[in-house]
Design an enzyme around this catalytic site. Structure first.
Site, PDB file in Angstrom:
ATOM      1  CD  GLU A 159      -9.010  -3.084  -0.978  1.00 28.66           C
ATOM      2  OE1 GLU A 159      -9.470  -3.154   0.171  1.00 28.66           O
ATOM      3  OE2 GLU A 159      -8.231  -3.960  -1.437  1.00 28.66           O
TER       4      GLU A 159
ATOM      5  CG  ASP B 257      -1.724  -1.249   1.419  1.00 31.94           C
ATOM      6  OD1 ASP B 257      -2.203  -1.780   0.411  1.00 31.94           O
ATOM      7  OD2 ASP B 257      -1.874  -1.695   2.571  1.00 31.94           O
TER       8      ASP B 257
HETATM    9  O1  FUB Z   1      -3.128  -3.651   3.434  1.00 33.62           O
HETATM   10  C1  FUB Z   1      -4.420  -3.926   3.901  1.00 33.62           C
HETATM   11  C2  FUB Z   1      -5.443  -3.625   2.860  1.00 33.62           C
HETATM   12  O2  FUB Z   1      -5.197  -4.414   1.701  1.00 33.62           O
HETATM   13  C3  FUB Z   1      -5.440  -2.207   2.336  1.00 33.62           C
HETATM   14  O3  FUB Z   1      -6.001  -1.282   3.219  1.00 33.62           O
HETATM   15  C4  FUB Z   1      -6.173  -2.402   1.064  1.00 33.62           C
HETATM   16  O4  FUB Z   1      -6.131  -1.325   0.195  1.00 33.62           O
HETATM   17  C5  FUB Z   1      -5.495  -3.642   0.534  1.00 33.62           C
HETATM   18  O5  FUB Z   1      -4.284  -3.340  -0.101  1.00 33.62           O
END
Ligand code: FUB
Length: 368
Positions: A270, A61
């Site tokens: 997301e 991320d």
């Molecule tokens: O790293 C945890 C979660 O996985 C992140 O918040 C999302 O965007 C995905 O990458």
């Protein structure tokens, strides 16, 4: 005094034995060697675009920004545990507890690790799962925005501050009032107004907030209904609060109809990111189940946005998450995959690629 000197030399020898010539340590050698900081290491320019940027801890991320003339990277820190974790829709396998900050002076030197800058145990309101963070700078202060579950197991977004982009960061005592879900991205427009764009489905709980309150039974809309959009909130001048309730961003198709929940290759899942190029606002995000980084454009940060296509094709691993930054006249995509761990989804590694905007405002799709 002499004894003291000999001790110091021994300690330095032990430390240098732990760090191989490339300045990094493999996960097998030192899974959580948080006290060992990496040394700047030269890499051939081509190689930096092919390999994981950090190889001695797992990182994911990546939110990249240019601060003080360098690229600073704010990733989440995947733990190298081998314990089984629940691979459920709650994202329990992404069980992260702290953040490191990295910096790069140029595109042929591997990132320098500035060490742990925030730990969940120091955040009064948080209980676990420190997921994808972002950072911002205003008036001499650096801000680290991060999601975590609160003591009621609900994802909220908090903020921590520092006088240095490399931290350490001091958390505010409470999460940002009115915040929920995950994956904050803070975008500061040319007029100085800061916005937070955030949200994530499934483990990120966005569908549980459709009524404005947390509903533990909240479900994603049926496939023929408009998809849920990310949320956007103006930040107050001190960057610590929402200046009013968050609004939903709508993403439309080329006919100006809402992208539907069933259009899994287009709908937001997301990992929002916002950047501005040539006066146009670009919202990019993960499609989740289809594993692409898609993008949409608008003439306003609040949208509506029109779906335009893909920035990044699927990577190794389930999740995909990115940031986009201009540095020394070139645009870059920071992203992650799970190649370093051989595809173990919750052990990811950050990477970088060059990104190109075409003259017509589209972005060239990157093959990871
Ligand atoms: O790293 C945890 C979660 O996985 C992140 O918040 C999302 O965007 C995905 O990458």
């Amino acid at each position: 005094m002499r004894h003291h000197k000999i001790m110091m030399i021994c300690m330095l020898l032990v430390l240098s034995a732990c760090v191989p010539a490339n300045g990094q340590v493999s996960p097998g050698n030192a899974p959580e060697a948080t006290s060992i900081l990496s040394a700047p290491t030269e890499e051939p320019v081509m190689d930096i675009f092919k390999k994981p940027l950090v190889t001695y801890i797992y990182t994911a991320d990546p939110s990249a920004h240019v601060f003080e003339g360098k690229i600073y990277i704010y990733p989440s820190h995947d733990l190298s545990h081998n314990n089984p974790r629940p691979d459920d829709n709650e994202g329990g396998q992404y069980d992260m507890t702290d953040y490191h900050v990295f910096s790069m002076e140029n595109m042929h030197t591997l990132p320098v690790d500035h060490g742990e800058v925030l730990n969940v145990k120091d955040v009064p309101w948080a209980s676990k799962q420190m997921w994808a963070p972002d950072a911002a700078f205003k008036d001499g202060t650096y801000y680290l925005y991060f999601p975590a579950r609160d003591k009621e197991n609900i994802f909220r977004i908090g903020v921590a501050t520092s006088k240095s982009p490399a931290g350490p960061f001091t958390p505010e005592p409470n999460y940002i009032e009115g915040s929920f879900s995950i994956d904050p991205c803070v975008f500061i427009d040319d007029d100085g107004q800061a916005y937070m764009i955030f949200g994530g489905l499934s483990g990120g709980q966005l569908e549980k907030w459709q009524t404005g309150q947390f509903d533990p039974n909240g479900k994603q809309p049926r496939s023929s209904a408009p998809a849920l959009g990310p949320r956007i909130a103006k930040l107050t001048a001190d960057m610590l609060n929402f200046d009013g309730p968050a609004q939903e961003i709508s993403i439309l198709d080329k006919y100006k109809a809402s992208v539907l929940a069933g259009e899994e290759d287009k709908r937001f899942f997301e990992a929002s990111w916002m950047h501005k190029y040539d006066g146009v606002y670009y919202l990019s995000y993960s499609t989740g189940t289809m594993h692409q980084i898609a993008y949409a454009t608008s003439d306003k940060p609040t949208g509506p946005f029109i779906f335009r296509g893909y920035i990044l094709n699927p990577v190794v691993g389930w999740t995909t998450h990115h940031s986009i930054v201009a540095f020394q006249g070139q645009w870059y995509l920071f992203y992650h995959d799970a190649t370093l761990s051989g595809g173990v989804d919750y052990k990811r590694n950050i990477k970088v690629a060059e990104l190109t905007h075409n003259a017509d405002g589209t972005i060239q799709t990157i093959q990871p």
